[in-house]
Structure formats: C-alpha cells, structure tokens
Design a protein around this motif. Structure first.
Motif, PDB file in Angstrom:
ATOM      1  N   THR A 123       0.819  -1.251  -0.044  1.00 31.55           N
ATOM      2  CA  THR A 123       0.060   0.099   0.003  1.00 31.55           C
ATOM      3  C   THR A 123       0.907   1.139   0.057  1.00 31.55           C
ATOM      4  N   MET A 124       2.082   1.181   0.847  1.00 33.03           N
ATOM      5  CA  MET A 124       3.014   2.506   0.863  1.00 33.03           C
ATOM      6  C   MET A 124       3.440   2.664  -0.461  1.00 33.03           C
ATOM      7  N   GLU A 125       3.902   1.433  -1.250  1.00 32.54           N
ATOM      8  CA  GLU A 125       4.382   1.717  -2.666  1.00 32.54           C
ATOM      9  C   GLU A 125       3.393   2.137  -3.570  1.00 32.54           C
ATOM     10  N   SER A 126       1.943   1.848  -3.571  1.00 32.07           N
ATOM     11  CA  SER A 126       0.936   2.089  -4.333  1.00 32.07           C
ATOM     12  C   SER A 126       0.525   3.748  -4.022  1.00 32.07           C
ATOM     13  N   ILE A 127       0.751   4.359  -2.954  1.00 29.80           N
ATOM     14  CA  ILE A 127       0.384   5.649  -2.547  1.00 29.80           C
ATOM     15  C   ILE A 127       1.443   6.344  -3.391  1.00 29.80           C
ATOM     16  N   GLU A 153      -1.107  10.855   3.917  1.00 26.30           N
ATOM     17  CA  GLU A 153      -1.828  10.039   3.456  1.00 26.30           C
ATOM     18  C   GLU A 153      -1.613   8.281   3.656  1.00 26.30           C
ATOM     19  N   ILE A 154      -0.368   8.280   3.614  1.00 31.61           N
ATOM     20  CA  ILE A 154       0.089   6.781   3.922  1.00 31.61           C
ATOM     21  C   ILE A 154       0.153   6.684   5.322  1.00 31.61           C
ATOM     22  N   ALA A 155       0.362   7.730   6.387  1.00 30.66           N
ATOM     23  CA  ALA A 155       0.005   7.647   7.652  1.00 30.66           C
ATOM     24  C   ALA A 155      -1.473   7.262   7.974  1.00 30.66           C
ATOM     25  N   SER A 156      -2.224   8.153   7.274  1.00 33.72           N
ATOM     26  CA  SER A 156      -3.892   7.954   7.486  1.00 33.72           C
ATOM     27  C   SER A 156      -4.308   6.347   7.063  1.00 33.72           C
ATOM     28  N   VAL A 157      -3.800   6.293   5.730  1.00 26.53           N
ATOM     29  CA  VAL A 157      -4.393   4.749   5.460  1.00 26.53           C
ATOM     30  C   VAL A 157      -3.884   3.587   6.244  1.00 26.53           C
ATOM     31  N   SER A 162      -7.993   4.758   7.052  1.00 27.93           N
ATOM     32  CA  SER A 162      -8.871   5.665   6.354  1.00 27.93           C
ATOM     33  C   SER A 162      -8.669   5.331   4.721  1.00 27.93           C
ATOM     34  N   GLU A 163      -9.815   5.734   4.084  1.00 28.84           N
ATOM     35  CA  GLU A 163     -10.205   5.465   2.736  1.00 28.84           C
ATOM     36  C   GLU A 163      -9.275   6.554   1.951  1.00 28.84           C
ATOM     37  N   ARG A 164      -8.647   6.162   0.882  1.00 34.13           N
ATOM     38  CA  ARG A 164      -7.943   7.114  -0.043  1.00 34.13           C
ATOM     39  C   ARG A 164      -9.174   8.109  -0.604  1.00 34.13           C
ATOM     40  N   ASP A 166     -11.048  12.572  -1.261  1.00 40.31           N
ATOM     41  CA  ASP A 166     -10.964  13.803  -0.870  1.00 40.31           C
ATOM     42  C   ASP A 166     -10.728  13.980   0.773  1.00 40.31           C
ATOM     43  N   LYS A 167     -11.342  13.093   1.425  1.00 39.46           N
ATOM     44  CA  LYS A 167     -11.659  13.317   3.027  1.00 39.46           C
ATOM     45  C   LYS A 167      -9.905  13.348   3.496  1.00 39.46           C
ATOM     46  N   ILE A 168      -9.047  12.811   2.908  1.00 38.10           N
ATOM     47  CA  ILE A 168      -7.518  12.940   3.130  1.00 38.10           C
ATOM     48  C   ILE A 168      -7.067  14.409   3.107  1.00 38.10           C
ATOM     49  N   ASP A 169      -7.601  14.930   1.836  1.00 33.77           N
ATOM     50  CA  ASP A 169      -7.023  16.536   1.851  1.00 33.77           C
ATOM     51  C   ASP A 169      -7.376  17.173   3.149  1.00 33.77           C
ATOM     52  N   TYR A 170      -8.903  17.006   3.343  1.00 38.99           N
ATOM     53  CA  TYR A 170      -9.188  17.674   4.718  1.00 38.99           C
ATOM     54  C   TYR A 170      -8.818  17.293   5.618  1.00 38.99           C
ATOM     55  N   LEU A 171      -8.327  16.372   6.077  1.00 44.86           N
ATOM     56  CA  LEU A 171      -7.786  15.712   7.362  1.00 44.86           C
ATOM     57  C   LEU A 171      -6.359  16.448   7.325  1.00 44.86           C
ATOM     58  N   SER A 172      -5.671  16.483   6.130  1.00 45.88           N
ATOM     59  CA  SER A 172      -4.253  16.889   6.053  1.00 45.88           C
ATOM     60  C   SER A 172      -4.239  18.366   6.276  1.00 45.88           C
ATOM     61  N   ASN A 173      -5.095  18.932   5.746  1.00 45.84           N
ATOM     62  CA  ASN A 173      -5.268  20.455   6.139  1.00 45.84           C
ATOM     63  C   ASN A 173      -5.569  20.890   7.460  1.00 45.84           C
ATOM     64  N   LEU A 174      -6.415  20.023   7.981  1.00 50.20           N
ATOM     65  CA  LEU A 174      -6.620  20.181   9.485  1.00 50.20           C
ATOM     66  C   LEU A 174      -5.206  20.036  10.383  1.00 50.20           C
ATOM     67  N   PHE A 175      -4.456  18.944  10.111  1.00 55.37           N
ATOM     68  CA  PHE A 175      -3.267  18.526  10.585  1.00 55.37           C
ATOM     69  C   PHE A 175      -2.245  19.655  10.546  1.00 55.37           C
ATOM     70  N   THR A 176      -2.322  20.150   9.274  1.00 54.58           N
ATOM     71  CA  THR A 176      -1.281  21.440   9.220  1.00 54.58           C
ATOM     72  C   THR A 176      -1.827  22.463  10.087  1.00 54.58           C
ATOM     73  N   ASP A 177      -3.043  23.004  10.270  1.00 61.62           N
ATOM     74  CA  ASP A 177      -3.503  23.856  11.092  1.00 61.62           C
ATOM     75  C   ASP A 177      -2.962  23.670  12.566  1.00 61.62           C
ATOM     76  N   LEU A 178      -3.044  22.224  12.929  1.00 66.63           N
ATOM     77  CA  LEU A 178      -2.554  21.718  14.218  1.00 66.63           C
ATOM     78  C   LEU A 178      -1.243  22.104  14.410  1.00 66.63           C
ATOM     79  N   SER A 179      -0.374  21.661  13.482  1.00 64.06           N
ATOM     80  CA  SER A 179       1.074  21.601  13.677  1.00 64.06           C
ATOM     81  C   SER A 179       1.336  23.150  13.570  1.00 64.06           C
ATOM     82  N   ASN A 180       0.924  24.148  12.898  1.00 60.62           N
ATOM     83  CA  ASN A 180       1.313  25.299  12.865  1.00 60.62           C
ATOM     84  C   ASN A 180       0.852  25.994  14.318  1.00 60.62           C
TER      85      ASN A 180
END
Length: 445
Positions: A123-127, A153-157, A162-164, A166-180
C-alpha cells in the motif's frame, strides 16, 4: 556529574534569562542561530529563559548521553515540552513517562514492526506511485506541501485505515493547522494560528472517535485496529480517549518529520548530481525487475548513507525538551529541579570534533571504513536515543527508501531558479520557498 550531595553553591550555567516573563523566547523563535551564538560564547551548557521556563541548553554527544541514557531518570518528557504540545497533542505516548510510557509503548510496538511493516509495504508503494504519477502530469509543483500530503495519506491509510480520496486532503489541512500552532503564542482569539490549531485538533479527534468505533465493530489490518484489540499481560486495553490521543500522535509522528527529511533529500539530490549519480548506480544494480522488494530495500546501503547524512545535516527537529525532575550537575554547573533542558540535535550533528567538515554533505562519512557516527556515542540523534528511540523509525525508513528508489529509478527534475532555499525550522525543517520543482519528467527507458 552526579546529582548526589549537590552543593547549592555550585554555579548555575552561564548565560542570561532575558526580559521579565518572556525571557529570550522571541529570539529563540526568530533567530536560527540562537543556540549557536550562545554555544560559541558559553560552551556546552548555558542558561536562558524560553517558552515560560528557565532553561539549560546542553550541546554535544556527552550531553546527549547524559540526558538520554546515564541520567535518564532526572528528566521528564511530560514536563519538558511546551504547554501547546500538551494541549494540541494530548497526553499521548510522546508526553508520558515511567511505567505509563513503558506500558503504552509496548501496546503500540506491534503496529510499527515485524509483520505489520510487511503488510504495509504494498500500500505504501502504491500511494507513493500515485503521487509520482500526479507530479509527472503537473511537471511544476511545490514539493514540501505535496510530500506533506503524501506522507499524511500513507500514515492515515496504513495507521488509521482511512479510505483514500478527498477526505484525506481535508484531514491533512486540519493537521497542518494543528502543527502550525505547536510553536506559537497560545492566543485563543478567533483567526489566530492557535485558534485554528485548536479547531483542527477538535475536528481530528471527532474523526478519530468515529474511526475507533468502526474498528471496534469491524477490525481490519491497520494500526488503529491493532490498538483497539491489543491487551497487555494483565488484560488491560486502552480506552477510546486513550486511543484517540495515541492515534493523533501516530498521525503527527508518522508524517511531520518524514516530510521534512524527504524534502531535504530531494533538495540535496538536485544540488549534488554526483551523489544522485551514485544513488542511481546502486538502484541499477538492484533493479533486475520493475518491482521493489523488501530484500532490495535492505541492500540499499548507499541510500542508507544518504539518508543518515540528511538526518545529520538537515535534522527535522533542532532539539528535544525535557523537564528536570531531579537536580543535577553537568560540566561543573548546577541545574535545579523545575527547570527544563533543551538538548541540541543540530549543533551536535555539526560538531567538527565528531564529524569531518561538518558543513559538507558527505554520505561517505557513514560508510564501513569511516563510520564517523560510531566514534562517539549519541552523536547522531535525529531519531532520539536510548529507551525512547523513535518507535516509528523502521516505518519511516521503509517509506523514505521506497520513495527514494522510485524517484531515482524513474524521474528527472529541476529546481526553480531564484527561489528562497533558506531553511525554516517551524514546525519542522523546510525551505522557505517550499522547494519549487519544474520539469518533473520520467527518465527515458
């Protein structure tokens, strides 16, 4: 260097506490050479006041061994990291000590080793391939933000199941906000970085709770399912709230530092064509088929050296905090209980007494003949050391090697001219420009 029979007349480390209340926090957050200037002036230990606490900054492999091994019981992770970390990441493994940490680390261990890694490989290779194909179509893009999305996406899946999509993009953006929000003033005023970070944390925790409930009903092969099902020898398992904060940590640890290292890897391969050429030759020797295997990964010895040198010269995090729970002396100076310490990864990695020409990117320093990092214990500590060595190290290594092998074997790229390649350390090391790429193209077959 003992904590026994401490004489309070032993001097505090040299240095200055700075302004009332804020100390030297502003300089610490804005001056890339904050620690270097003081190291050059005061030596391997100095005092300051940053992030609301009197702090001893300790530098060098001897200091690292003191903190990470020989005097480990003098320090606390939970009392060391800024309050922003505790509020945003919760009381996860990262901020636990003693038996609590030992127990929960044991519960998390199976998710990052052995059969779990073998299960993750395909799965890692595929992503990774899907992102390389996407960049081939785009040709021009910014690598840091793209790699952040890919590693998330790799960590989330793999870790959360998680399913690959659009939701990944949304969650990734939330995580960017958290990290900042991790290294910022914790003002909970609407519109501030910290306010956005709190919102991101809350929405991520809501998502995680839903995923945990699903795994309880229908377990799968991801790390979250393992967490839900795992019990220790006494039959204890984690509560939903405990799993939520551990899962949040897995997401954070599973992509933030890897993103930084992969961005730095892409930068140095573009800047050092001789190193890229040698890495290509190694891949050509291994590449008897188009398929990458775990066996090949184990035999990428030159790529190992390159990644170690990225870790050394471009560590994703410049240092580590600890709270002082027992007073101690180090190199003739006294550090009281209640202070915090900061050990400098960056300055240890650039110490000319350990590494030859430390400012030069030289993977050969890690070959069998030289092995410069083995001359002194705790001289390469980008992934920590001792009993708290990074739990996800093998996961990250596999991910970085699959990415690097596919990139080196199949693609050519150029960096956009005139971009700002100076490095920003917040929240993890990356070029200020984000590393803009042009003409990302497949190599001729």
């Amino acid at each position: 260097m003992s904590s026994q029979n401490l004489d309070q007349n032993i001097p505090l480390p040299p240095g200055k506490f700075g302004l009332p209340l804020i100390g030297e926090t502003i300089n610490f957050l804005t001056d890339q050479d904050f620690a270097l200037k003081r190291y050059q002036k005061y030596g391997s230990i100095f005092k300051t006041n940053i992030l609301g606490k009197p702090t001893a900054v300790m530098i060098g492999s001897e200091a690292n061994k003191f903190i990470l091994q020989s005097h480990f019981d003098h320090f606390s992770w939970a009392k060391g990291w800024p309050a922003t970390f505790q509020e945003l990441l919760g009381k996860s493994l990262f901020l636990q000590d003693g038996e609590e940490h030992k127990k929960n680390r044991k519960l998390l261990m199976p998710s990052f080793h052995g059969q779990a890694l073998i299960n993750y490989f395909e799965t890692m290779e595929s992503i990774i391939k899907s992102y390389l194909n996407k960049w081939e179509k785009q040709q021009n893009f910014t690598w840091f933000s793209e790699l952040k999305q890919m590693t998330f996406e790799i960590a989330s899946v793999l870790l959360l199941g998680s399913e690959r999509g659009d939701k990944i993009d949304y969650l990734s953006n939330l995580f960017t906000d958290l990290s900042n929000g991790l290294f910022t003033i914790p003002l909970k005023i609407p519109g501030t970085k910290y306010s956005k970070a709190i919102r991101g944390r809350d929405l991520l925790l809501q998502h995680l709770e839903q995923e945990i409930i699903k795994r309880k009903e229908n377990p799968s092969n991801d790390a979250l399912s393992l967490l839900v099902q795992t019990q220790d020898e006494d039959g204890n398992s984690l509560s939903i709230n405990e799993i939520k904060v551990q899962a949040l940590l897995m997401l954070f640890a599973g992509h933030e530092t890897t993103t930084s290292m992969l961005t730095s890897l892409c930068l140095v391969l573009a800047q050092h064509p001789d190193i890229l050429d040698q890495a290509k030759k190694e891949q050509e020797k291994l590449q008897n088929t188009d398929i990458i295997t775990l066996e090949q990964i184990k035999n990428m010895t030159y790529l190992d050296q390159v990644l170690k040198e990225v870790e050394r010269l471009y560590p994703p995090v410049a240092g580590g905090f600890r709270g002082v729970v027992k007073p101690f002396t180090f190199n003739g100076y006294y550090v009281p209980q209640g202070w915090q310490i900061l050990y400098s990864i960056q300055l240890t990695h650039q110490n000319s007494e350990i590494f030859t020409n430390p400012k030069t990117f030289d993977p050969q320093r890690f070959n069998k003949e030289r092995e410069e990092h083995r001359k002194t214990e705790y001289s390469l500590v980008g992934f920590g050391g001792g009993s708290r060595f990074c739990l996800g190290y093998a996961f990250a290594q596999m991910e970085m090697k699959i990415f690097a092998a596919l990139l080196i074997r199949n693609y050519h790229w150029n960096l956009e001219q005139g971009q700002d390649l100076s490095l920003n350390r917040i929240p993890t090391l990356h070029p200020n420009s984000g590393l803009k790429v042009k003409e990302f193209q497949p190599l001729p077959k």
